[in-house]
Design a protein around this motif. Structure first.
Motif, mmCIF file in Angstrom:
data_model
loop_
_atom_site.group_PDB
_atom_site.id
_atom_site.type_symbol
_atom_site.label_atom_id
_atom_site.label_comp_id
_atom_site.label_asym_id
_atom_site.label_seq_id
_atom_site.Cartn_x
_atom_site.Cartn_y
_atom_site.Cartn_z
ATOM 1 N N ILE A 186 101.865 -105.866 46.957
ATOM 2 C CA ILE A 186 101.317 -104.857 46.049
ATOM 3 C C ILE A 186 100.724 -103.702 46.841
ATOM 4 N N SER A 196 103.192 -101.426 48.171
ATOM 5 C CA SER A 196 103.839 -100.599 47.156
ATOM 6 C C SER A 196 102.999 -99.405 46.726
ATOM 7 N N LEU A 248 109.666 -102.139 44.889
ATOM 8 C CA LEU A 248 109.222 -102.334 43.511
ATOM 9 C C LEU A 248 110.415 -102.506 42.574
ATOM 10 N N TRP A 274 105.435 -103.526 33.861
ATOM 11 C CA TRP A 274 105.615 -102.149 34.335
ATOM 12 C C TRP A 274 105.358 -101.131 33.225
ATOM 13 N N PHE A 327 98.717 -102.123 39.581
ATOM 14 C CA PHE A 327 98.772 -102.741 40.903
ATOM 15 C C PHE A 327 97.523 -102.381 41.708
ATOM 16 N N HIS A 348 95.098 -104.943 43.291
ATOM 17 C CA HIS A 348 94.998 -104.953 44.749
ATOM 18 C C HIS A 348 93.562 -104.818 45.238
#
Lengths: 525, 316
Positions: free
Chosen positions: A172, A175, A186, A208, A221, A225
């Motif tokens: 994550i 990304s 992703l 998403w 995310f 994170h």
């Protein structure tokens, strides 16, 4: 405290009032009145930590986590989790005037326009690699020495769960900049979610926020994170260490070491000095890597756009084994009754990692069932003494390493001027063969090592003499220091230490071999 | 640990720092002043480094100096502290007894008894209350799933099956320029979108289509697709049928589209049937035509879902 009406007291009187341990003794007393800390506190200060280099692997994970928190807080002050398209106006000239994602622009800004930002960003990435890597090596140590056996199965389980979270946390975080390479990662993650039968398209669309790339993945995310996963990791680290203290460390067999004791150095001051020093060394090493070893130069990759891609796309190394599995999997899509099961994705990217982690989680129970051993274990195994477990573990890691290598079929084919077809088929065979060969070789090696006399000891020279009459005779050279492993007999931590005056037995005494309570010649300071 | 383990013995003993018999620490034990001197030197260098780190930040020197001084300073501080702990603090080896974690049999029985007896006597007597409570929390659990999950994103519906390509959609590049019949020479390649959807990321992802001019005469990739590739212009969905990466590489000699992610290869001349790699299906082909002005347009949308497989993807 007595009344102060009698006027000012001399320093001597103040000191006498505080007792033999002065201000510290007074603070301990006051705290103990309220919290009752003295008894447990003394036990804690005396807590014994076994000294073995392999015990610091987990410490690397713990300290790189601290480095991650510290550098992560810095990065969070400047990073913007948004895929909104903006025009880049910063000091990196090649991107000037380009339309990029806001998250990408903010990451480039951290790298070039925030003072110290590039260093902290690279430290963060390196510390993340150190974190995941050290957890894996630590887990291997626990596995091969049998430290996971009863009573420590729960702590082993917590460790594996932290490893899984660390891998997702890494994916994550990788990304978040929304550069071209991580964006492709992703996209692959989205397709893997899509491949799950029954719920896949719902899962992907919900996570998403629509079809790829969605419009909510970066903020989601980001909060996972920086808050959710770190919070879970923090709680699990707390549980991991609490259990460690409660159950005490394992130890290798040795002089005076039994199933019912722990031998090593005390918490305060020896272990505390060494481990705090180690924290600084891990932080320093991350900073040196961040300064001198470039990692993830996103400004070279460009911002993510769904129809662009670069050559040699690879995930971060801890995801590499799943990518290798995806590459060597044949194109077996299963379709029937108006439905599609993309086995070519679902098997290698969902079922296989699920199996890997479930086998890892269940290993203590599996081994207990296979050996029928339900006893408590505090002394560690030497890997060679448990050839079957060692062979199984080696084969497991060999499988993952082979798949990791398989994630570079295209690069290898290019580098060695082979056909892609050849590297692909080579890895299909190797994935089956390497673990079998490694298991067999490891098993034989363990058995052989068990039989060798004095394995681990340094060889001594044989000196050949010829006498005047021509006779030959041999003798083994005298042992040098370190030839034979020797350990001192452990003693309990003394309850009181003579601190005043600081006595240093003179060099002459030491040379004379002055005896001490521990039975060994020693120097006191 | 029991009290007996810490009966204060008032006898003071010297605490061993290091023993001369210890093969690793013998040198330090024989000459602790030397060890102290070396550690002091390490700390002094570390102080210089961390001060240098401050100066590097203040003067905005380059990241190598910033990170080098910071890293060296922290590492040396740590190294010195660890060396202090190893060479100048009591090493023992010391021993501590483990306390037995397990309780006595009576204590175990007592806990189990409390659980069993109290639940059978106190809880089971009021079965209805327990059932109602379980029902209430169960219903809440099921209901709570909906706001927790359902609000996250739209139900996929047919969104995975549809693109924005329609009958008559004009092919444009990412800057919105239409593709004329002379735009590409033989062997040329470009990425196209339906006009009006070329600058929206979400649409780009689903609609991305690769346009290749394979030859300069009409091309038939498969029977039933006789009119789909006028003047050798052929268009395929750019989304790989394996994992959705853009199929971004074109091997012109072999007329193969290659996906850089997992090396699936598609032959553009025969309907993008996979020749190699893990992709399970051909790339869907977009039927093309020229409109009255000589610009390329779609005869229709894709005849199947583009991109990777998913449960609801129909087989026809």
């Amino acid at each position: 405290m007595s009344s102060t009406l009698g006027g000012s007291k001399t320093a001597r009187e103040m000191k006498d009032e505080r007792g033999p341990y002065g201000r510290v003794g007074q603070v301990v007393g006051e705290l103990d009145d309220r919290l009752g800390v003295a008894k447990g506190g003394r036990v804690f200060l005396d807590k014994i930590f076994p000294d073995h280099w392999s015990f610091m692997l987990g410490e690397i994970s713990l300290y790189s986590f601290i480095v991650l928190i510290a550098t992560g807080i810095f990065l969070a002050l400047y990073y913007v989790p948004s895929a909104t398209q903006v025009i880049y106006h910063g000091s990196y000239a090649p991107l000037h005037g380009q339309r990029v994602a806001e998250s990408y622009a903010s990451t480039v800004r951290i790298s070039f326009d925030v003072r110290g930002g590039l260093l902290v960003r690279q430290m963060h990435h390196w510390a993340a690699d150190i974190f995941t890597g050290s957890i894996i090596v630590h887990m291997a140590r626990i596995f091969f020495t049998g430290a996971f056996r009863k009573p420590r199965e729960l702590n082993y389980t917590i460790g594996i769960i932290m490893l899984i979270i660390a891998i997702f946390e890494g994916y994550i975080g990788y990304s978040l900049p929304d550069d071209l390479i991580s964006g492709t990662g992703l996209r692959i993650g989205y397709s893997i979610a899509e491949s799950i039968p029954f719920v896949g398209s719902y899962l992907a669309s919900f996570m998403w926020g629509g079809t790829f790339p969605g419009n909510s993945v970066l903020p989601r995310f980001y909060i996972i994170h920086v808050l959710i996963f770190p919070l879970i990791l923090f709680a699990l680290i707390g549980a991991h260490l609490t259990l460690l203290v409660r159950q005490k460390h394992t130890q290798f067999p040795g002089e005076g070491r039994t199933e019912t004791n722990v031998v090593g150095s005390p918490m305060f001051p020896t272990f505390m000095a060494k481990t705090t020093g180690f924290l600084f060394m891990v932080a320093g090493a991350s900073a040196l890597l961040g300064a001198f070893a470039q990692i993830n130069p996103i400004w070279q990759f460009g911002s993510y756009e769904p129809y662009k891609i670069s050559y040699a796309v690879q995930p971060d190394w801890y995801m590499g084994w799943t990518d290798g599995a995806l590459r060597i999997m044949p194109a077996w899509e299963f379709t029937a009754w108006g439905h599609t099961i993309p086995l070519e994705v679902f098997l290698p990217a969902v079922i296989f990692p699920g199996l890997v982690f479930n086998i890892a989680l269940m290993w203590p129970a599996l081994e207990r069932r296979m050996t029928g051993d339900n006893a408590l274990h505090n002394l560690l195994d030497r890997p060679r003494d448990r050839p079957k477990r060692t062979a199984a573990g080696a084969a497991f890691f060999a499988l993952l390493f082979t798949l990791f290598a398989a994630s570079s079929t295209d690069v290898l084919a290019n580098y060695f001027h082979l056909s892609l077809n050849f590297t692909l088929w080579a890895f299909r065979f190797l994935t089956v063969l390497v673990p079998i060969v490694v298991a067999f070789v490891t098993y034989r090696l363990c058995i052989e090592m068990q039989g060798v006399q004095g394995v681990g000891k340094r060889k001594r020279a044989n000196i050949v003499h010829r006498s005047a009459s021509g006779e030959y005779s041999t003798e083994t050279s005298a042992p040098r220091p370190d030839d034979e492993h020797s350990e001192l007999h452990p003693t309990p931590v003394p309850d009181r230490i003579d601190i005043e005056p600081l006595v240093s037995t003179s060099a002459a005494d030491a040379a004379n071999g002055a005896s001490s309570p521990t039975g060994a010649r020693q120097v006191t300071r | 640990m029991s009290d007996a383990d810490h009966q204060p013995s008032r006898t003071k003993v010297p605490m061993p720092i290091a023993t001369l018999d210890d093969p690793h620490l013998g040198d330090a034990a024989r000459n602790p002043e030397r060890a102290e001197g070396i550690i002091a030197l390490i700390f002094v260098v570390a102080i210089v480094m961390v001060a240098g780190f401050g100066a590097a930040y203040w003067q905005n020197w380059n990241p190598w100096i910033l990170g080098g001084t910071m890293g060296a300073g922290l590492f040396l501080l740590g190294f010195g502290l660890t060396a202090w702990g190893k060479y100048l603090m009591p090493q023992g080896p010391f021993v501590e007894e483990r306390h037995v974690l397990a309780s006595t049999d009576e204590e175990r029985d007592s806990m189990a008894a409390a659980l069993v007896e109290r639940s059978s006597v106190v809880v089971k007597r009021r079965k209805m209350l327990g059932g109602l409570f379980a029902l209430g929390s169960g219903i809440f659990g099921i209901v709570a799933v909906f706001p927790l999950l359902r609000s996250l994103g739209p139900v996929p519906g047919t969104s995975f099956d549809r693109t924005d390509w329609r009958k008559g959609s004009i092919l444009v590049d990412s800057n919105g320029r239409a593709v004329h019949k002379d735009t590409l020479v033989t062997g040329g390649i470009m990425t196209v979108f339906p006009r009006g959807f070329q600058s929206n990321e979400q649409a780009q992802s689903m609609d991305q289509t690769v346009l290749i001019r394979v030859q300069d005469t009409d091309l038939v990739t498969e029977s039933g697709r006789e009119t789909w590739a006028p003047l050798g212009y052929v268009a395929y969905s750019k989304m790989c049928t394996h994992l959705g990466c853009p199929v971004g590489l074109y091997e012109q000699e072999l007329e193969l589209l290659v996906c850089p992610c997992h090396q699936s290869m598609f032959n553009v001349r025969n309907g993008a049937v996979p020749q190699f790699g893990p992709a399970p299906r051909p790339l869907p082909q977009l039927p093309l035509m020229f409109n009255a002005d000589g610009y390329l347009a779609a005869q229709a949308g894709f005849d199947q879902a583009v991109g990777p497989g998913f449960w609801e993807r129909t087989t026809t």
